[in-house]
Design a protein around this motif. Structure first.
Motif, short mmCIF file in Angstrom:
data_model
loop_
_atom_site.label_atom_id
_atom_site.label_comp_id
_atom_site.label_asym_id
_atom_site.label_seq_id
_atom_site.Cartn_x
_atom_site.Cartn_y
_atom_site.Cartn_z
N ASN A 194 0.83 -1.21 0.00
CA ASN A 194 0.00 0.00 0.00
C ASN A 194 0.86 1.26 0.00
OD1 ASN A 194 -2.10 -1.77 0.21
ND2 ASN A 194 -2.53 -1.35 2.37
N SER B 267 -0.84 -1.37 -4.36
CA SER B 267 -2.23 -1.83 -4.25
C SER B 267 -2.93 -1.07 -3.12
CB SER B 267 -2.26 -3.34 -3.98
OG SER B 267 -1.52 -3.65 -2.81
N LYS C 98 -5.93 1.36 -1.40
CA LYS C 98 -6.62 2.60 -1.73
C LYS C 98 -5.65 3.78 -1.80
CE LYS C 98 -11.12 1.30 0.16
NZ LYS C 98 -10.80 -0.14 0.09
N ILE C 99 -6.06 4.80 -2.53
CA ILE C 99 -5.29 6.05 -2.55
C ILE C 99 -5.49 6.73 -1.21
CG2 ILE C 99 -5.01 8.29 -3.67
CD1 ILE C 99 -6.18 7.06 -6.20
N ASN D 98 -0.97 0.92 -11.78
CA ASN D 98 -0.71 0.18 -10.56
C ASN D 98 -1.90 -0.76 -10.33
OD1 ASN D 98 1.83 1.04 -8.99
ND2 ASN D 98 1.02 3.00 -9.71
N LEU E 288 -4.21 -0.12 -7.75
CA LEU E 288 -4.99 0.61 -6.76
C LEU E 288 -6.48 0.38 -6.98
CD1 LEU E 288 -2.94 3.93 -6.95
CD2 LEU E 288 -2.82 2.20 -5.14
N ASN F 196 -5.74 1.45 -13.34
CA ASN F 196 -5.85 0.90 -12.00
C ASN F 196 -7.19 0.15 -11.92
OD1 ASN F 196 -3.55 1.70 -10.07
ND2 ASN F 196 -3.94 3.62 -11.17
#
Length: 1023
Positions: A406, A428, A430-431, A449, A451, A473
């Protein structure tokens, strides 16, 4: 004592007195020579903004004049220091008469022309400082006669030709600074004979060939700068043996060779090593650690191989380490050794083929770190939470690696971050919403990526965000309205995700956005009509979604757009004809929708290679090469005739009644008059006429509050026409002025058949009588709410004090708009038209700051595009400062005359100076002012308001660290050079409107590259 007695013998004393007696008159005469020489220098100065020379008068002795110092004994001028006074003009040859001069300092001004050869008469001269002026021509060879010279500084001029061999005769020369000129040829080997030389700077010229081995003889040299030339060959190893050397800058050439293993031993005083962008090979010397004072090592963009010496970690003064773009192929673990470099601000290991797991020690580097570039490598592992240690970090680039896990939430604490490049990894999760805390963030690139989750609403807090790239993503959810309301300008790229919902209606707020790519998602709903307000948009990609409804005709407003892809959606209805107006369009893809009706022709639709409509089964017509069926004429069906009759009657009967009432009302006299309404040539005017009463009412009786402009032949009022409440501009002719009626007729005739988006639109005319029974004539135009270009450039009244938003992009767009208008008049109207009065007050701006050319009262017609008008220009009106010089001599009116005016407007647009400014005299014009300032002083002559509005209000003249100043300087030089060419005195030397458009479009394309692309070039410009 005996010696004293000898000296003061009576005969000797008398001889001395006689000598003083006979030399006194000569001394007085030479004093006067100095005074006259100073006055000659003063008289050639055309600009003295600080009025220093006002003090150079007879009220005080010249030795007390500002900038002048004299010897105590003979009262002769020994120092002339008039630096940094913004003086403009040539340097008088009389400077050579200051025969006692030791120090001549005239740097940081705008001296122009050639350096007078008379300067060689100053045989006592030791210091000649003339940096940052506009001198041209070759190096003044006579200067080498001044054998006492110790210091020559000619940086930042426009000198050309070869560096003379004669410089080698200056045996006392310690400093020679010649950067930022146009010197060419080879470096003279004879410079190696300057045994006293300590400082040699020849960088940023056009020098070629080898670096002379003879420079290795300069045993006192501590500074050598040869960067940014076209030097080639093996760099002499002899120079690596000059033990006094502190700075070696040879970057940006094609030099080759190896760095010797004992480099740091032989150069123990070395503080700066800049050798990037060359062809050096071999390994990085571990002995560099012996030069403990090293602060900058930039040897990127070569062919150096590993390993990276861990001994570099002992350089505690090291601020910059740039090794990027070398095939070093080492392990990332070496980075632990840099923990002792406590002053490190920049670390670049981009494209060095380093690999391995990113160590946690990455967070133990200097707390002063501002730039961290590890991109395009084979680094794996995760980004540690401790990254928030780097509170000064501004640029973080770990893109194109194999990083996983992350994104750390702690990254949101790096509030000074401006750019984050983490694309093409395997991140991976969440943003982190904490990204919204980075208020200085300008670029965020996380594409390619793994995400997931939604786009954080908090990103809307990043008020400086210009580019958001999240493509490729697994993001879901809606596009937050808050993100749209940020300051995005470079790009919003969300392609290849799983985003859903409709686009926010506020899309039109992104007026400066260049790229919008939301293709391959699950968006639905209609295409917002407000997208047509994104006037800077160059690429619009919405393919592979579920958009429905019709294509908004407002997309025809996207005059900058080159790519539109709306394919593979559920769009229906007709193809808007407005899309054919997109003159820059290179690829319009409307394939695989449910569009129907006739395919437009004209513009992009005439070039099959530039548009595609495949997969729309109900389309017809278009150009022949589409091979579509002919559109049906829709024959009447049985029973349909009666319905159509009812419809026609329902429309035409009320319309007839309205027209009948209107005609009666128009003929109703306002006031009895002995003058009947006179017929004239405007009776054939295709525009509907309105009555005096309507004009009077629309402007509230021509009230002062509604007056928005006034010229020689008329006043312009804003008004509202009933019944549609249409906002208009009413030009009321001053018929008492001689030529006003002719101007009215000329304007009516000129605009009769003109149709172009960059020409002001006429709505109606009025030829009647006023309340006093006098003739009355007026023209009614569409209202331009943003006023004239003149008000934006000069803020002519207090109400315009807030007009400070014309940045570089907008000014360039305005220039293109005006050029397009002239091109239409000169080459595409039915009869070629010469405007004859182009100036900022006749360039009006609409809500979108799109420029419209107005006021055709002086317009002339040509028989063919290449011909000139029949008549002479004697008695021609025009406006002082913008009139072509040949018009003043009775020359024929021509398209080149308009191009002269355009050139002056272009110079005014980017300098903010009127051609009638008090600083411009008969022999010194705006054209000459700009011409003599290019290229080196361009940042000093452009409008400072323009620079302050660039890059979110930051002053571009202060941004040299990332190359921004260099880019904008190059751009402005290109634009202003075009203005100089267009405003040439000779018509044949001016550019045609077609060439101007091509060049302006090319400049625009270059300048509007995305910041992501600019970032990559920073690696090559650190040194």
């Amino acid at each position: 004592m005996a010696y004293a007695k000898k000296i003061f013998r009576p005969g000797f004393f008398i001889s001395v007195l006689l000598l003083m007696h006979f030399t006194a008159p000569a001394s007085a005469a030479t004093n006067e020579t100095d005074r006259q020489a100073l006055l000659d220098i003063k008289h050639l100065i055309t600009q003295d903004p600080f009025q220093v020379f006002n003090s150079w008068n007879n009220s005080v002795h010249f030795c007390n004049w500002p900038g002048v110092a004299c010897s105590n004994l003979h009262q002769r001028v020994t120092v002339l220091n008039i630096s940094s006074l913004k003086l403009v003009g040539p340097l008088s040859p009389s400077v050579g008469n200051l025969s006692f001069l030791h120090n001549l300092s005239i740097q940081d001004n705008s001296f122009l022309g050639e350096i007078p050869q008379e300067i060689g008469k100053l045989f006592r001269l030791e210091y000649f400082l003339s940096a940052n002026n506009s001198f041209e021509g070759e190096f003044p060879v006579n200067l080498t006669r001044c054998i006492l010279l110790q210091f020559i500084d000619l940086r930042g001029n426009s000198l050309s030709g070869k560096i003379p061999d004669e410089l080698s005769t200056l045996s006392r020369l310690r400093v020679l600074k010649l950067p930022r000129n146009n010197f060419s040829g080879k470096i003279p080997p004879s410079l190696g004979n300057l045994s006293s030389l300590e400082y040699l700077a020849l960088n940023k010229n056009s020098l070629e060939g080898n670096v002379p081995i003879e420079l290795g003889k300069l045993s006192k040299l501590y500074y050598l700068a040869l960067s940014s030339n076209t030097l080639s060959g093996i760099f002499p190893s002899e120079i690596f043996n000059i033990s006094s050397l502190q700075t070696l800058s040879i970057t940006n050439n094609t030099l080759s060779g190896h760095f010797p293993a004992n480099l740091g031993v032989n150069l123990p005083k070395l503080t700066t090593l800049l050798a990037g962008i060359n062809q050096f090979s071999g390994s990085i010397p571990a002995s560099l650690a012996n030069a403990s004072g090293l602060t900058e090592i930039s040897i990127g963009n070569n062919s150096l191989t590993g390993p990276i010496p861990r001994s570099l970690g002992s350089l505690q003064e090291l601020r910059l380490l740039h090794l990027g773009h070398n095939p070093l192929g080492t392990d990332i673990s070496f980075i632990t050794s840099l923990s002792n470099c406590t002053s490190l601000q920049l670390l670049s290991l981009s494209s060095t083929q380093i690999g391995g797991v990113l160590p946690n020690s990455i967070v133990n580097l200097s707390a002063t770190l501002e730039y961290l570039w590890l991109n395009d490598n084979y680094i794996s592992g995760s980004l540690p939470e401790g990254i928030d240690y780097y509170l000064n970090l501004a640029f973080l680039d770990l893109s194109m690696n194999s990083l996983t896990s992350n994104l750390p939430n702690s990254i949101g604490q790096l509030t000074n971050l401006q750019e984050v490049h983490l694309y093409e990894n395997k991140f991976s999760g969440k943003i982190p919403p904490s990204f919204g805390n980075i208020t200085n963030l300008q670029i965020l690139i996380l594409e390619d990526n793994l995400l997931d989750g939604s786009i954080p609403v908090s990103l809307g807090n990043c008020s400086n965000l210009q580019g958001l790239h999240l493509a490729k993503n697994q993001l879901t959810g809606f596009l937050p309205r808050e993100v749209i309301l940020s300051s995005l300008t470079i790009g919003l790229i969300l392609a290849q995700n799983q985003l859903t919902g409709s686009l926010p209606s506020e899309m039109g707020t992104l007026k400066s956005l260049v790229t919008l790519n939301i293709g391959e998602n699950k968006f639905s709903g209609g295409i917002p009509d407000s997208l047509g307000d994104c006037l800077m948009l160059e690429e619009l990609n919405m393919e592979g979604n579920s958009f429905a409804g019709t294509i908004p005709s407002s997309l025809g407003n996207l005059k900058s757009t080159q790519i539109i892809n709306l394919s593979r959606n559920n769009l229906s209805g007709i193809i808007p004809a407005s899309l054919r107006n997109l003159s820059l369009m290179e690829n319009l893809n409307l394939s695989f929708n449910m569009l129907e009706g006739e395919v437009p022709t004209g513009g992009v639709f005439n070039n099959l290679g530039k548009f595609s409509v495949h997969g729309n089964q109900k389309l017809c017509g278009g150009i022949k090469s589409l091979n579509l069926s002919v559109c049906p004429s829709f024959p009447k069906k049985q029973g349909q005739h009666s319905v159509q009759v009812v419809i026609i009657l329902a429309i035409t009967v009320p319309l007839f009644i309205i027209l009948l009432i209107a005609s009666i009302y128009a003929k109703w006299p306002v006031k009895s008059s002995k003058h009947p309404l006179r017929a004239n040539s405007t009776d054939e005017n295709p525009y509907p006429r309105i009555s005096y009463r309507e004009v009077f009412q629309s402007t509230c009786g021509f009230s002062v509050e509604n007056l928005i402009g006034e010229g020689r032949y008329g006043c312009v009022y804003k008004g509202v026409l009933s019944p549609r409440e249409q906002h208009v501009a009413v030009k009321v002719l001053k018929l008492q002025e001689r030529g006003a009626n002719k101007s009215f007729l000329a304007e009516c005739e000129a605009i009769r058949n003109l149709r172009h988006r960059n020409l002001v639109k006429i709505i109606s005319t009025c030829s009647s009588i006023d309340l006093e029974g006098n003739d009355f004539k007026a023209l009614v135009y569409g209202f331009m709410p943003k006023g004239s270009l003149e008000t934006w450039l000069h803020r002519v009244s207090p109400e315009h004090d807030d007009l400070k938003k014309l940045n570089v992009h907008l000014r360039l767009n305005i220039a293109i708009d005006v050029a397009l208008a002239l091109d239409y008049l000169h080459h595409h109207s039915k009869t070629p038209i010469i405007h004859c009065d182009l100036k900022p007050s006749n360039i009006l701006l609409d809500d979108d700051l799109c420029a419209h050319l107005s006021d055709f009262g002086l317009a002339k017609f040509l028989s063919t595009p290449e011909s000139t008008s029949n008549g002479s220009s004697i008695g021609f009106g025009g406006t002082i400062g913008y009139i072509a010089p040949e018009y003043g001599m009775g020359g024929s009116v021509s398209t080149q005359g308009d191009m002269y005016s355009f050139g002056i407007v272009l110079l005014e647009l980017f300098t903010g100076k009127r051609p009638t400014n008090s600083m411009f005299t008969e022999n010194f014009s705006l054209h000459y002012y700009v011409k003599t300032s290019l290229p080196n002083l361009v940042m000093e002559i452009v409008d400072p308001d323009m620079l302050m509005t660039e890059e979110n209000g930051q002053n571009m003249t202060d941004q040299a660290s990332d190359g921004s100043k260099m880019r904008i300087e190059e751009f402005l030089v290109r634009v202003l050079r075009m203005g100089v060419v267009c405003s040439s005195e000779l018509p044949d030397e001016r550019m045609d409107s077609r060439d101007v458009i091509r060049e302006l479009q090319a400049i625009k394309e270059t300048f509007q590259e995305t910041k992501e692309k600019r970032m990559r070039r920073r690696y090559e410009s650190i040194a």
